[in-house]
Design a protein around this motif. Structure first.
Motif, PDB file in Angstrom:
ATOM      1  N   ILE A 110      10.116 -85.392 -57.723  1.00 59.51           N
ATOM      2  CA  ILE A 110      10.636 -86.753 -57.649  1.00 59.51           C
ATOM      3  C   ILE A 110      11.619 -86.950 -58.790  1.00 59.51           C
ATOM      4  O   ILE A 110      11.466 -86.389 -59.872  1.00 59.51           O
ATOM      5  N   SER A 111      12.658 -87.730 -58.523  1.00 56.29           N
ATOM      6  CA  SER A 111      13.708 -87.886 -59.531  1.00 56.29           C
ATOM      7  C   SER A 111      14.441 -89.199 -59.321  1.00 56.29           C
ATOM      8  O   SER A 111      14.320 -89.857 -58.285  1.00 56.29           O
ATOM      9  N   MET A 126      18.602 -87.524 -51.028  1.00 58.59           N
ATOM     10  CA  MET A 126      17.990 -88.849 -51.114  1.00 58.59           C
ATOM     11  C   MET A 126      18.650 -89.800 -50.125  1.00 58.59           C
ATOM     12  O   MET A 126      19.851 -90.002 -50.155  1.00 58.59           O
ATOM     13  N   ASP A 136      14.855 -87.890 -45.810  1.00 60.60           N
ATOM     14  CA  ASP A 136      13.444 -87.959 -46.216  1.00 60.60           C
ATOM     15  C   ASP A 136      12.528 -88.265 -45.035  1.00 60.60           C
ATOM     16  O   ASP A 136      11.374 -88.638 -45.210  1.00 60.60           O
ATOM     17  N   HIS A 190       5.686 -89.510 -49.977  1.00 62.23           N
ATOM     18  CA  HIS A 190       6.740 -90.483 -49.691  1.00 62.23           C
ATOM     19  C   HIS A 190       6.410 -91.853 -50.283  1.00 62.23           C
ATOM     20  O   HIS A 190       7.303 -92.555 -50.770  1.00 62.23           O
ATOM     21  N   TYR A 225       4.495 -92.619 -52.892  1.00 60.76           N
ATOM     22  CA  TYR A 225       4.167 -92.695 -54.320  1.00 60.76           C
ATOM     23  C   TYR A 225       5.178 -93.579 -55.056  1.00 60.76           C
ATOM     24  O   TYR A 225       6.388 -93.467 -54.858  1.00 60.76           O
ATOM     25  N   ASP A 265       6.577 -94.502 -58.662  1.00 61.83           N
ATOM     26  CA  ASP A 265       6.631 -93.993 -60.035  1.00 61.83           C
ATOM     27  C   ASP A 265       7.033 -95.101 -60.996  1.00 61.83           C
ATOM     28  O   ASP A 265       7.993 -95.852 -60.728  1.00 61.83           O
ATOM     29  N   CYS A 277      11.402 -92.837 -60.532  1.00 60.61           N
ATOM     30  CA  CYS A 277      11.670 -91.591 -59.812  1.00 60.61           C
ATOM     31  C   CYS A 277      11.178 -91.726 -58.371  1.00 60.61           C
ATOM     32  O   CYS A 277      10.138 -92.321 -58.110  1.00 60.61           O
ATOM     33  N   LYS A 278      11.922 -91.132 -57.439  1.00 58.20           N
ATOM     34  CA  LYS A 278      11.603 -91.289 -56.024  1.00 58.20           C
ATOM     35  C   LYS A 278      11.516 -89.935 -55.324  1.00 58.20           C
ATOM     36  O   LYS A 278      12.099 -88.945 -55.766  1.00 58.20           O
ATOM     37  N   PHE A 279      10.776 -89.945 -54.234  1.00 57.58           N
ATOM     38  CA  PHE A 279      10.631 -88.778 -53.372  1.00 57.58           C
ATOM     39  C   PHE A 279      12.001 -88.393 -52.807  1.00 57.58           C
ATOM     40  O   PHE A 279      12.703 -89.230 -52.246  1.00 57.58           O
ATOM     41  N   TRP A 293       9.531 -81.124 -49.679  1.00 58.37           N
ATOM     42  CA  TRP A 293       8.163 -80.932 -50.137  1.00 58.37           C
ATOM     43  C   TRP A 293       7.577 -79.682 -49.496  1.00 58.37           C
ATOM     44  O   TRP A 293       8.110 -79.164 -48.522  1.00 58.37           O
ATOM     45  N   PHE A 309      13.627 -84.258 -63.254  1.00 61.18           N
ATOM     46  CA  PHE A 309      12.639 -84.523 -62.213  1.00 61.18           C
ATOM     47  C   PHE A 309      11.234 -84.544 -62.814  1.00 61.18           C
ATOM     48  O   PHE A 309      11.010 -84.112 -63.950  1.00 61.18           O
TER      49      PHE A 309
END
Length: 285
Positions: free
Chosen positions: A51-52, A62, A67, A83, A85, A87, A91-93, A97, A116
């Motif tokens: 995630i970043s 992104m 996604d 997906h 989560y 943060d 930071c995002k998915f 994965w 990340f």
């Protein structure tokens, strides 16, 4: 006179062979990668993502539908957990994965983010594990991720510097051996000439290979390839100047045209044999 003709014929044949024998290939170019190896999670089923922040992840990873869930990637509930989560640092998915319970290995090999966090979803306990924010410190960045009994993640860089050093030294030694062997074949066998050739090559080949290793480490193999020929040209010119001064002008051991032809032919031969060696032992380059 006969020796001169043999010398010129040998190097002319060598140059022609080098030009005709170098292979050509095309590639769209390597991309930055992040490679993770997990320890301490044996026997568990888990999914992993990086995630970043958006500015640290190159598009198209992104947004824009990248996604979305793909059944071929793994279980939907694992994708959904990664997906969803949230943060605290924003930071995002990023869409990519892997389920790692069988392999304990994760690799993002196409345009990995520059900064990340490692996000792990444990299936059995329905819990998250999250690392601190990390930097992709090299073009191909390797990490070992240790899961501790306290439930934390310890992340260490695991780039193989030892093999890189062995590879560098091997290339330098082989190149010097090839160029000294050519000098021996054409009759440059005095102690002075061998010393001049040896120490000139030690300096130029160490400089060349250290520069190429740094470029490959930071920018990847495509930058390495583009830089290689330019740096080889510089080495050829430097060696030619040194040989002209020490072997031709100062000691009168060879003619000017001979030292320049030797500098070109020896470097071309080591270049060609280096390509062949890279095919036989890919990891050395």
């Amino acid at each position: 006179m006969k020796m001169k003709k043999q010398f010129a014929a040998f190097l002319a044949l060598l140059m022609l062979f080098c030009v005709l024998a170098v292979p050509a290939w095309a590639d769209i170019g390597p991309k930055p990668t992040v490679d993770l190896t997990f320890k301490g999670l044996e026997g568990q089923q888990y999914a992993v993502a990086l995630i970043s922040r958006r500015e640290d992840t190159p598009n198209p990873w992104m947004g824009d539908g990248w996604d979305a869930y793909d059944p071929e990637d793994g279980k939907q509930e694992n994708w959904q957990a990664l997906h969803d989560y949230v943060d605290p640092d924003g930071c995002k998915f990023g869409g990519y994965w892997e389920e790692c319970g069988a392999t304990h290995h994760f690799r993002w090999d196409y345009r990995a983010p520059s900064r990340f966090k490692i996000l792990i979803w444990l299936e059995d306990t329905q819990t998250y594990l999250v690392s601190e924010e990390l930097n992709r410190y090299a073009f191909d960045a390797y990490f070992t991720v240790q899961y501790t009994p306290a439930g934390a993640l310890q992340v260490k860089r695991s780039y193989d510097y030892t093999w890189e050093l062995i590879s560098l030294v091997s290339r330098v030694v082989l190149t010097i051996a090839i160029e000294l062997a050519i000098a021996w074949l054409i009759g440059w066998r005095t102690r002075r000439s061998v010393h001049i050739l040896l120490w000139t090559n030690v300096v130029t080949q160490l400089g060349l290979n250290i520069a190429l290793n740094v470029i490959n480490y930071l920018e990847g193999s495509l930058a390495f390839a583009f830089s290689f020929f330019g740096l080889e040209l510089i080495v050829f010119v430097v060696e030619g100047i040194v040989y002209q001064y020490l072997l031709s002008y100062k000691s009168k051991m060879a003619k000017t045209w001979q030292v320049w032809l030797y500098a070109f032919g020896a470097n071309a031969a080591s270049l060609l044999l280096g390509f062949k060696l890279a095919q036989w032992i890919p990891g050395i380059f």
